[in-house]
Design a protein around this motif. Sequence first.
Motif, PDB file in Angstrom:
ATOM      1  N   SER A 153       2.588  26.746 -14.237  1.00  0.00           N
ATOM      2  CA  SER A 153       2.617  27.665 -15.387  1.00  0.00           C
ATOM      3  C   SER A 153       2.474  28.993 -15.166  1.00  0.00           C
ATOM      4  CB  SER A 153       1.898  26.849 -16.338  1.00  0.00           C
ATOM      5  OG  SER A 153       2.359  25.486 -16.472  1.00  0.00           O
ATOM      6  N   LEU A 157      -2.152  32.837 -20.363  1.00  0.00           N
ATOM      7  CA  LEU A 157      -1.555  32.926 -21.771  1.00  0.00           C
ATOM      8  C   LEU A 157      -2.536  33.183 -22.794  1.00  0.00           C
ATOM      9  CD1 LEU A 157       1.041  29.943 -21.407  1.00  0.00           C
ATOM     10  CD2 LEU A 157       1.699  32.441 -21.102  1.00  0.00           C
ATOM     11  N   THR A 162       2.090  28.423 -25.517  1.00  0.00           N
ATOM     12  CA  THR A 162       2.117  27.379 -24.389  1.00  0.00           C
ATOM     13  C   THR A 162       3.071  27.909 -23.427  1.00  0.00           C
ATOM     14  OG1 THR A 162       3.818  26.197 -25.570  1.00  0.00           O
ATOM     15  CG2 THR A 162       1.769  25.935 -26.403  1.00  0.00           C
ATOM     16  N   ALA A 163       2.889  27.380 -22.073  1.00  0.00           N
ATOM     17  CA  ALA A 163       3.622  27.314 -20.843  1.00  0.00           C
ATOM     18  C   ALA A 163       4.957  26.849 -21.203  1.00  0.00           C
ATOM     19  CB  ALA A 163       3.022  26.695 -19.927  1.00  0.00           C
ATOM     20  N   THR A 166       6.954  29.310 -23.137  1.00  0.00           N
ATOM     21  CA  THR A 166       7.117  30.733 -22.397  1.00  0.00           C
ATOM     22  C   THR A 166       8.058  30.307 -21.303  1.00  0.00           C
ATOM     23  OG1 THR A 166       4.620  31.131 -22.612  1.00  0.00           O
ATOM     24  CG2 THR A 166       5.821  32.029 -20.752  1.00  0.00           C
ATOM     25  N   ASP A 167       8.106  29.246 -20.723  1.00  0.00           N
ATOM     26  CA  ASP A 167       8.896  28.902 -19.614  1.00  0.00           C
ATOM     27  C   ASP A 167      10.685  29.117 -20.218  1.00  0.00           C
ATOM     28  OD1 ASP A 167       7.059  28.848 -17.709  1.00  0.00           O
ATOM     29  OD2 ASP A 167       7.149  26.752 -17.493  1.00  0.00           O
TER      30      ASP A 167
END
Length: 230
Positions: A153, A157, A162-163, A166-167
């Motif tokens: 991750s 942040l 949240t990862a 974001t991804d």
Amino acid sequence: MIDVLVVDDDFRVAEINAKYVGKVPGFRVATRAHSAAQALAAVERGTIDLVLLDHYLPDRTGLELVHRMREQGHGADVIMITAAGDVATVQQAMRLGALHYLVKPFTFAALRTRLDSYAALRRTVDRVGGRGVAGQEQVDRIFGALRTAPAPSAPGLPSGHTAPTTDLICDVLYGADHPLSAHEVAARTGLSRSTAQRYLRHLEQAGRLRLSLRYGDTGRPEHRYAWVAP
């Protein structure tokens, strides 16, 4: 190069998956197919190393296609990429020899991890294959090459970020062939426009996106974002 056949009945999804494959070193998309019949014809031409296969196809299921391929002696490897998440389908895929099973929706990082492990498998088999007979150590290396680890991750942040989200946004920008506005990112991810703006602002400040302005008739510039991180 590893030649890949992308199979999905949705033309847009097939295009996105093909773009993802093209971004992974060592892989290239040989062709796309939108039905089992098209996919089988492509495999029969004998140039396909790996099939990225959807299960829900208009003429037969993906697993029925795999069964047919094996009956005809086609040895192309298969990674399932599908929304079918029921255990029975997963088990059947395993029994038919699918090397990985990726459930939609997924991120580019998730697909790349599977492709990288597949490339590692081929390299391992090539090294071991030169010996003719594999001992237990060599067999363990072959099976171990398919193991995947969760994609890391993004560190640091902000609170409330949240990862996975974001991804998801990074994947959309990474796969885009032109800068996108917050409205376009929201439409492609299913997020609200305000949430997309918040994440885009953070990613731009972190140096992972490039911000440009486009002026329209109203005089108020539209913020547009493009992927710049390696």
